[in-house]
Design a protein around this motif. Structure first.
Motif, PDB file in Angstrom:
ATOM      1  N   SER A  34       0.733   4.161 -15.853  1.00 45.73           N
ATOM      2  CA  SER A  34       0.285   3.505 -17.087  1.00 45.73           C
ATOM      3  C   SER A  34       0.701   4.390 -18.262  1.00 45.73           C
ATOM      4  N   PHE A  35       0.988   3.737 -19.359  1.00 47.06           N
ATOM      5  CA  PHE A  35       1.423   4.438 -20.563  1.00 47.06           C
ATOM      6  C   PHE A  35       0.558   3.996 -21.745  1.00 47.06           C
ATOM      7  N   SER A  36       0.083   4.957 -22.495  1.00 43.74           N
ATOM      8  CA  SER A  36      -0.629   4.672 -23.739  1.00 43.74           C
ATOM      9  C   SER A  36       0.372   4.810 -24.884  1.00 43.74           C
ATOM     10  N   ILE A  37       0.498   3.753 -25.666  1.00 38.49           N
ATOM     11  CA  ILE A  37       1.496   3.725 -26.738  1.00 38.49           C
ATOM     12  C   ILE A  37       0.801   3.718 -28.092  1.00 38.49           C
ATOM     13  N   PHE A  38       1.290   4.573 -28.971  1.00 37.58           N
ATOM     14  CA  PHE A  38       0.786   4.629 -30.349  1.00 37.58           C
ATOM     15  C   PHE A  38       1.987   4.576 -31.279  1.00 37.58           C
ATOM     16  N   SER A  39       2.005   3.565 -32.149  1.00 40.76           N
ATOM     17  CA  SER A  39       3.125   3.364 -33.065  1.00 40.76           C
ATOM     18  C   SER A  39       2.626   3.447 -34.506  1.00 40.76           C
ATOM     19  N   LEU A  48      -0.848   0.014 -27.781  1.00 47.73           N
ATOM     20  CA  LEU A  48      -0.476  -0.878 -26.681  1.00 47.73           C
ATOM     21  C   LEU A  48      -0.633  -0.110 -25.372  1.00 47.73           C
ATOM     22  N   LYS A  49      -0.913  -0.839 -24.307  1.00 48.81           N
ATOM     23  CA  LYS A  49      -0.976  -0.243 -22.967  1.00 48.81           C
ATOM     24  C   LYS A  49       0.104  -0.882 -22.098  1.00 48.81           C
ATOM     25  N   VAL A  50       0.825  -0.047 -21.350  1.00 49.09           N
ATOM     26  CA  VAL A  50       1.868  -0.530 -20.450  1.00 49.09           C
ATOM     27  C   VAL A  50       1.537  -0.092 -19.031  1.00 49.09           C
ATOM     28  N   PHE A  51       1.592  -1.046 -18.093  1.00 48.44           N
ATOM     29  CA  PHE A  51       1.316  -0.763 -16.679  1.00 48.44           C
ATOM     30  C   PHE A  51       2.541  -1.126 -15.855  1.00 48.44           C
ATOM     31  N   THR A  52       2.956  -0.246 -14.967  1.00 50.58           N
ATOM     32  CA  THR A  52       4.109  -0.508 -14.115  1.00 50.58           C
ATOM     33  C   THR A  52       3.668  -0.648 -12.655  1.00 50.58           C
ATOM     34  N   GLY A  53       4.600  -1.131 -11.823  1.00 52.03           N
ATOM     35  CA  GLY A  53       4.297  -1.333 -10.407  1.00 52.03           C
ATOM     36  C   GLY A  53       3.647  -2.663 -10.120  1.00 52.03           C
ATOM     37  N   LYS A  54       3.760  -3.623 -11.046  1.00 50.38           N
ATOM     38  CA  LYS A  54       3.173  -4.950 -10.862  1.00 50.38           C
ATOM     39  C   LYS A  54       4.173  -5.893 -10.185  1.00 50.38           C
ATOM     40  N   GLU A  55       3.647  -6.958  -9.589  1.00 50.95           N
ATOM     41  CA  GLU A  55       4.514  -7.909  -8.883  1.00 50.95           C
ATOM     42  C   GLU A  55       5.285  -8.798  -9.860  1.00 50.95           C
ATOM     43  N   ILE A  56       4.651  -9.146 -10.964  1.00 49.06           N
ATOM     44  CA  ILE A  56       5.325  -9.958 -11.977  1.00 49.06           C
ATOM     45  C   ILE A  56       5.156  -9.288 -13.341  1.00 49.06           C
ATOM     46  N   ASP A  99       4.460  -9.465 -17.389  1.00 47.86           N
ATOM     47  CA  ASP A  99       3.726 -10.324 -18.317  1.00 47.86           C
ATOM     48  C   ASP A  99       3.241  -9.495 -19.500  1.00 47.86           C
ATOM     49  N   VAL A 100       2.885 -10.202 -20.564  1.00 41.81           N
ATOM     50  CA  VAL A 100       2.333  -9.561 -21.766  1.00 41.81           C
ATOM     51  C   VAL A 100       1.152 -10.382 -22.232  1.00 41.81           C
ATOM     52  N   LYS A 101      -0.026  -9.762 -22.332  1.00 42.43           N
ATOM     53  CA  LYS A 101      -1.193 -10.480 -22.836  1.00 42.43           C
ATOM     54  C   LYS A 101      -2.299  -9.504 -23.220  1.00 42.43           C
ATOM     55  N   PHE A 102      -3.007  -9.878 -24.282  1.00 42.01           N
ATOM     56  CA  PHE A 102      -4.180  -9.142 -24.752  1.00 42.01           C
ATOM     57  C   PHE A 102      -3.893  -7.649 -24.969  1.00 42.01           C
ATOM     58  N   TYR A 111       2.621  -5.699 -18.594  1.00 43.38           N
ATOM     59  CA  TYR A 111       2.677  -5.476 -17.152  1.00 43.38           C
ATOM     60  C   TYR A 111       4.139  -5.577 -16.701  1.00 43.38           C
ATOM     61  N   LEU A 112       4.640  -4.510 -16.072  1.00 39.60           N
ATOM     62  CA  LEU A 112       6.040  -4.450 -15.648  1.00 39.60           C
ATOM     63  C   LEU A 112       6.153  -4.176 -14.161  1.00 39.60           C
TER      64      LEU A 112
END
Length: 281
Positions: free
Chosen positions: A22-27, A107-115, A117-120, A124-125
């Motif tokens: 998981s990645f915590s993103i600050f822009s 923003l939060k980014v999560f990897t290792g997912k089956e599909i 998606d982007v929401k809320f 998810y990658l």
């Protein structure tokens, strides 16, 4: 060598369950423009993962900064202390630098997912690579830069409405022509600056080569409501342009009335002189 190692750290293979990350993103917005060319020529402390805009720098193990030319930096898994240090280091390359980061998003980014998606506010990658880092960082940077322009234009509309109210009430003495022209000049400058910056808000080049990146970009674009915000911003720019024309027409009319008054006064003076000379004779 350092750059090659930095590139390898952004995983290109699909992640297994054990490698989920998981990645915590600050822009945040730093200024009107970042001179990426000069930055790359002079900043040697950090290895570059990519040198194509938006550029990615490795700050530490698993920690990255992504820079766009329109003045926004996006941090990945970077502690605040290092963020502040990095921002200070790149400040000489930022036009109209604002160190307090008045506009930002997360923003939060999560990897290792089956599909994917982007929401809320979460992405998810299935896997992560440098191109996805660029696309995600680019879109959130667009959103942050847009917020800056939205706030500026709202303030200018507020100032413009105050000017119009003064004119409606006939309080011309409370507003000198120089002040009015200065306000109009500021509004026109903001309008021009906004339009020129919005031209930078195109899709990143990487999306042209990979359908999966274009799909990710479109989902992020929708999540941040960028299309609607662009449209609203353009409407406000047109509003400012129309009212600027009204104010300039008003100034032109006032000048015309002033010149007419001077001509009438001069005619009266000439008439009085003629009458005086006639009676004296």
């Amino acid at each position: 060598m350092m750059e090659e190692q930095a590139k390898k750290e952004i995983v290109k293979k699909p992640l297994s369950k054990k490698l989920r990350k998981s990645f915590s993103i600050f822009s945040c917005y730093l200024g009107e423009k970042i001179d990426l060319k000069k930055l790359q020529e002079n900043l040697k402390k950090y290895p570059f993962v990519t040198r194509d805009s938006p550029i990615i720098l490795k700050l530490a193990l698993g920690q990255y900064a992504v820079l766009t030319k329109f003045g926004v930096v996006t941090f990945w898994n970077t502690p605040k202390r290092l963020q502040k240090e990095f921002i200070q280091e790149i400040s000489p390359f930022v036009e109209k630098f604002e160190k307090n980061c008045p506009y930002f998003d997360t923003l939060k980014v999560f990897t290792g997912k089956e599909i994917e998606d982007v929401k809320f506010g979460k992405v998810y990658l299935t896997k992560i690579d440098k191109e996805k880092v660029q696309v995600i960082s680019f879109v959130i940077s667009q959103s942050v830069a847009l917020e800056k322009f939205e706030k500026e234009i709202e303030q200018r509309i507020f100032e413009l409405e105050k000017l119009i109210l003064i004119l409606r009430l006939g309080k011309l003495r409370a507003l000198r022509e120089k002040e009015l022209l200065r306000e109009i000049g500021d509004i026109l400058a903001l309008r021009q600056r906004t339009i020129s910056h919005l031209s930078l808000f195109d899709k990143p080049e990487t999306t042209w080569e990979r359908p999966d990146l274009e799909k990710l970009y479109n989902k992020l674009f929708y999540e941040f409501e960028l299309e609607d915000r662009f449209d609203i911003l353009n409407e406000k720019i047109r509003f400012l342009a129309d009212h600027n024309k009204l104010l300039l027409d008003f100034i032109s009319t006032q000048r015309g009335h002033f010149l007419e008054t001077i001509i009438i006064v001069l005619i009266l003076i000439e008439l009085l002189i003629f009458i005086g000379e006639t009676f004296l004779k």
